[in-house]
Design a protein around this motif. Sequence first.
Motif, PDB file in Angstrom:
ATOM      1  N   MET A  45       0.840  -1.183   0.000  1.00  0.00           N
ATOM      2  CA  MET A  45       0.000   0.000   0.000  1.00  0.00           C
ATOM      3  C   MET A  45       0.877   1.236   0.000  1.00  0.00           C
ATOM      4  O   MET A  45       2.054   1.192   0.267  1.00  0.00           O
ATOM      5  CB  MET A  45      -0.862   0.019   1.258  1.00  0.00           C
ATOM      6  CG  MET A  45      -2.210  -0.656   1.136  1.00  0.00           C
ATOM      7  SD  MET A  45      -3.039  -0.169  -0.333  1.00  0.00           S
ATOM      8  CE  MET A  45      -4.689  -0.325   0.103  1.00  0.00           C
ATOM      9  N   GLY A  46       0.234   2.345  -0.231  1.00  0.00           N
ATOM     10  CA  GLY A  46       0.946   3.597  -0.282  1.00  0.00           C
ATOM     11  C   GLY A  46       1.048   4.281   1.058  1.00  0.00           C
ATOM     12  O   GLY A  46       0.698   3.717   2.087  1.00  0.00           O
ATOM     13  N   PRO A  47       1.525   5.508   1.052  1.00  0.00           N
ATOM     14  CA  PRO A  47       1.637   6.259   2.293  1.00  0.00           C
ATOM     15  C   PRO A  47       0.263   6.525   2.903  1.00  0.00           C
ATOM     16  O   PRO A  47      -0.763   6.513   2.227  1.00  0.00           O
ATOM     17  CB  PRO A  47       2.306   7.565   1.884  1.00  0.00           C
ATOM     18  CG  PRO A  47       2.647   7.452   0.456  1.00  0.00           C
ATOM     19  CD  PRO A  47       2.029   6.219  -0.091  1.00  0.00           C
ATOM     20  N   VAL A  48       0.274   6.784   4.186  1.00  0.00           N
ATOM     21  CA  VAL A  48      -0.971   6.949   4.923  1.00  0.00           C
ATOM     22  C   VAL A  48      -1.765   8.157   4.417  1.00  0.00           C
ATOM     23  O   VAL A  48      -2.994   8.131   4.392  1.00  0.00           O
ATOM     24  CB  VAL A  48      -0.677   7.017   6.442  1.00  0.00           C
ATOM     25  CG1 VAL A  48       0.058   8.276   6.820  1.00  0.00           C
ATOM     26  CG2 VAL A  48      -1.927   6.869   7.247  1.00  0.00           C
ATOM     27  N   GLU A  49      -1.085   9.212   3.984  1.00  0.00           N
ATOM     28  CA  GLU A  49      -1.781  10.390   3.494  1.00  0.00           C
ATOM     29  C   GLU A  49      -2.592  10.087   2.242  1.00  0.00           C
ATOM     30  O   GLU A  49      -3.693  10.603   2.062  1.00  0.00           O
ATOM     31  CB  GLU A  49      -0.792  11.526   3.189  1.00  0.00           C
ATOM     32  CG  GLU A  49      -0.058  12.058   4.387  1.00  0.00           C
ATOM     33  CD  GLU A  49       1.232  11.316   4.678  1.00  0.00           C
ATOM     34  OE1 GLU A  49       1.573  10.349   3.952  1.00  0.00           O
ATOM     35  OE2 GLU A  49       1.900  11.688   5.653  1.00  0.00           O
ATOM     36  N   ALA A  50      -2.033   9.265   1.377  1.00  0.00           N
ATOM     37  CA  ALA A  50      -2.726   8.919   0.139  1.00  0.00           C
ATOM     38  C   ALA A  50      -3.982   8.107   0.423  1.00  0.00           C
ATOM     39  O   ALA A  50      -5.023   8.317  -0.217  1.00  0.00           O
ATOM     40  CB  ALA A  50      -1.792   8.155  -0.791  1.00  0.00           C
ATOM     41  N   ILE A  51      -3.899   7.191   1.361  1.00  0.00           N
ATOM     42  CA  ILE A  51      -5.052   6.342   1.670  1.00  0.00           C
ATOM     43  C   ILE A  51      -6.215   7.180   2.182  1.00  0.00           C
ATOM     44  O   ILE A  51      -7.342   7.083   1.695  1.00  0.00           O
ATOM     45  CB  ILE A  51      -4.656   5.261   2.692  1.00  0.00           C
ATOM     46  CG1 ILE A  51      -3.668   4.293   2.047  1.00  0.00           C
ATOM     47  CG2 ILE A  51      -5.878   4.527   3.205  1.00  0.00           C
ATOM     48  CD1 ILE A  51      -3.029   3.333   3.011  1.00  0.00           C
ATOM     49  N   PHE A  52      -5.940   8.043   3.158  1.00  0.00           N
ATOM     50  CA  PHE A  52      -7.018   8.843   3.726  1.00  0.00           C
ATOM     51  C   PHE A  52      -7.445   9.962   2.784  1.00  0.00           C
ATOM     52  O   PHE A  52      -8.590  10.407   2.812  1.00  0.00           O
ATOM     53  CB  PHE A  52      -6.627   9.365   5.098  1.00  0.00           C
ATOM     54  CG  PHE A  52      -6.540   8.263   6.120  1.00  0.00           C
ATOM     55  CD1 PHE A  52      -7.674   7.589   6.514  1.00  0.00           C
ATOM     56  CD2 PHE A  52      -5.331   7.888   6.648  1.00  0.00           C
ATOM     57  CE1 PHE A  52      -7.610   6.554   7.434  1.00  0.00           C
ATOM     58  CE2 PHE A  52      -5.253   6.862   7.575  1.00  0.00           C
ATOM     59  CZ  PHE A  52      -6.397   6.192   7.966  1.00  0.00           C
ATOM     60  N   GLY A  53      -6.542  10.424   1.913  1.00  0.00           N
ATOM     61  CA  GLY A  53      -6.917  11.393   0.895  1.00  0.00           C
ATOM     62  C   GLY A  53      -7.902  10.811  -0.108  1.00  0.00           C
ATOM     63  O   GLY A  53      -8.866  11.468  -0.508  1.00  0.00           O
ATOM     64  N   VAL A  54      -7.678   9.574  -0.496  1.00  0.00           N
ATOM     65  CA  VAL A  54      -8.597   8.897  -1.419  1.00  0.00           C
ATOM     66  C   VAL A  54      -9.965   8.702  -0.769  1.00  0.00           C
ATOM     67  O   VAL A  54     -11.005   8.894  -1.406  1.00  0.00           O
ATOM     68  CB  VAL A  54      -7.992   7.555  -1.895  1.00  0.00           C
ATOM     69  CG1 VAL A  54      -9.017   6.705  -2.609  1.00  0.00           C
ATOM     70  CG2 VAL A  54      -6.807   7.819  -2.804  1.00  0.00           C
ATOM     71  N   VAL A  55      -9.986   8.337   0.513  1.00  0.00           N
ATOM     72  CA  VAL A  55     -11.256   8.196   1.234  1.00  0.00           C
ATOM     73  C   VAL A  55     -12.011   9.524   1.228  1.00  0.00           C
ATOM     74  O   VAL A  55     -13.212   9.573   0.939  1.00  0.00           O
ATOM     75  CB  VAL A  55     -11.010   7.697   2.682  1.00  0.00           C
ATOM     76  CG1 VAL A  55     -12.268   7.810   3.516  1.00  0.00           C
ATOM     77  CG2 VAL A  55     -10.501   6.278   2.674  1.00  0.00           C
ATOM     78  N   ALA A  56     -11.309  10.613   1.515  1.00  0.00           N
ATOM     79  CA  ALA A  56     -11.948  11.932   1.544  1.00  0.00           C
ATOM     80  C   ALA A  56     -12.474  12.327   0.163  1.00  0.00           C
ATOM     81  O   ALA A  56     -13.569  12.887   0.043  1.00  0.00           O
ATOM     82  CB  ALA A  56     -10.971  12.982   2.066  1.00  0.00           C
ATOM     83  N   ILE A  57     -11.731  12.017  -0.876  1.00  0.00           N
ATOM     84  CA  ILE A  57     -12.169  12.364  -2.235  1.00  0.00           C
ATOM     85  C   ILE A  57     -13.412  11.567  -2.627  1.00  0.00           C
ATOM     86  O   ILE A  57     -14.354  12.110  -3.208  1.00  0.00           O
ATOM     87  CB  ILE A  57     -11.016  12.158  -3.240  1.00  0.00           C
ATOM     88  CG1 ILE A  57      -9.956  13.238  -3.031  1.00  0.00           C
ATOM     89  CG2 ILE A  57     -11.515  12.166  -4.675  1.00  0.00           C
ATOM     90  CD1 ILE A  57      -8.676  13.012  -3.799  1.00  0.00           C
ATOM     91  N   PHE A  58     -13.447  10.278  -2.303  1.00  0.00           N
ATOM     92  CA  PHE A  58     -14.621   9.467  -2.614  1.00  0.00           C
ATOM     93  C   PHE A  58     -15.864   9.979  -1.886  1.00  0.00           C
ATOM     94  O   PHE A  58     -16.939  10.078  -2.476  1.00  0.00           O
ATOM     95  CB  PHE A  58     -14.394   7.994  -2.281  1.00  0.00           C
ATOM     96  CG  PHE A  58     -13.665   7.236  -3.350  1.00  0.00           C
ATOM     97  CD1 PHE A  58     -14.054   7.310  -4.672  1.00  0.00           C
ATOM     98  CD2 PHE A  58     -12.581   6.443  -3.024  1.00  0.00           C
ATOM     99  CE1 PHE A  58     -13.376   6.613  -5.657  1.00  0.00           C
ATOM    100  CE2 PHE A  58     -11.903   5.745  -4.005  1.00  0.00           C
ATOM    101  CZ  PHE A  58     -12.301   5.829  -5.326  1.00  0.00           C
ATOM    102  N   ILE A  59     -15.721  10.313  -0.625  1.00  0.00           N
ATOM    103  CA  ILE A  59     -16.860  10.838   0.137  1.00  0.00           C
ATOM    104  C   ILE A  59     -17.293  12.183  -0.434  1.00  0.00           C
ATOM    105  O   ILE A  59     -18.492  12.473  -0.515  1.00  0.00           O
ATOM    106  CB  ILE A  59     -16.510  10.951   1.633  1.00  0.00           C
ATOM    107  CG1 ILE A  59     -16.176   9.576   2.204  1.00  0.00           C
ATOM    108  CG2 ILE A  59     -17.633  11.602   2.412  1.00  0.00           C
ATOM    109  CD1 ILE A  59     -17.307   8.584   2.184  1.00  0.00           C
ATOM    110  N   THR A  60     -16.347  13.002  -0.852  1.00  0.00           N
ATOM    111  CA  THR A  60     -16.683  14.287  -1.473  1.00  0.00           C
ATOM    112  C   THR A  60     -17.491  14.074  -2.749  1.00  0.00           C
ATOM    113  O   THR A  60     -18.489  14.763  -2.979  1.00  0.00           O
ATOM    114  CB  THR A  60     -15.397  15.080  -1.781  1.00  0.00           C
ATOM    115  OG1 THR A  60     -14.689  15.300  -0.568  1.00  0.00           O
ATOM    116  CG2 THR A  60     -15.716  16.408  -2.436  1.00  0.00           C
TER     117      THR A  60
END
Length: 143
Positions: free
Chosen positions: A1-16
């Motif tokens: 997996m990638g860095p932790v920022e990327a994982i939670f950034g993707v979650v935020a983008i999907f919810i947006t």
Amino acid sequence: MGPVEAIFGVVAIFITLIGFARGYPKELGTTIIILAAIFVLSFIEERVLNLSGTIQNSLLDGDVDATNLLLSMLFEVLFIVAVFASYAGITLDFPGRPARPPQGTLISLAVGALNGYLIAGTLWYYQDLFNYPLQSLGLVQLP
């Protein structure tokens, strides 16, 4: 997996994007449920953490990593269940007519981004609180 920022950034983008598609009247109702879930979890957090020593010694034979994984999963699953219920169920829906584009579109995007921030931030908070226990499973890579 990638860095932790990327994982939670993707979650935020999907919810947006989900919030953008649903529109802000429904998303505002979901925001209230998310904030209520965060409040309830913060209310019980201290009580559960006080029991963590008992859980660690009696159930997990003193394994700190397993205790952190169990507690982080407990809080995150409870939060995800509340979020899923708020999105899947009947939410608070505000009466009236939604604003026409471009104002309505921008408001929907902003409220969706707020929900994405709240959801990703809360999940990230519980990972940080318990020293990123998903790192031992290889799901998160810290710098």
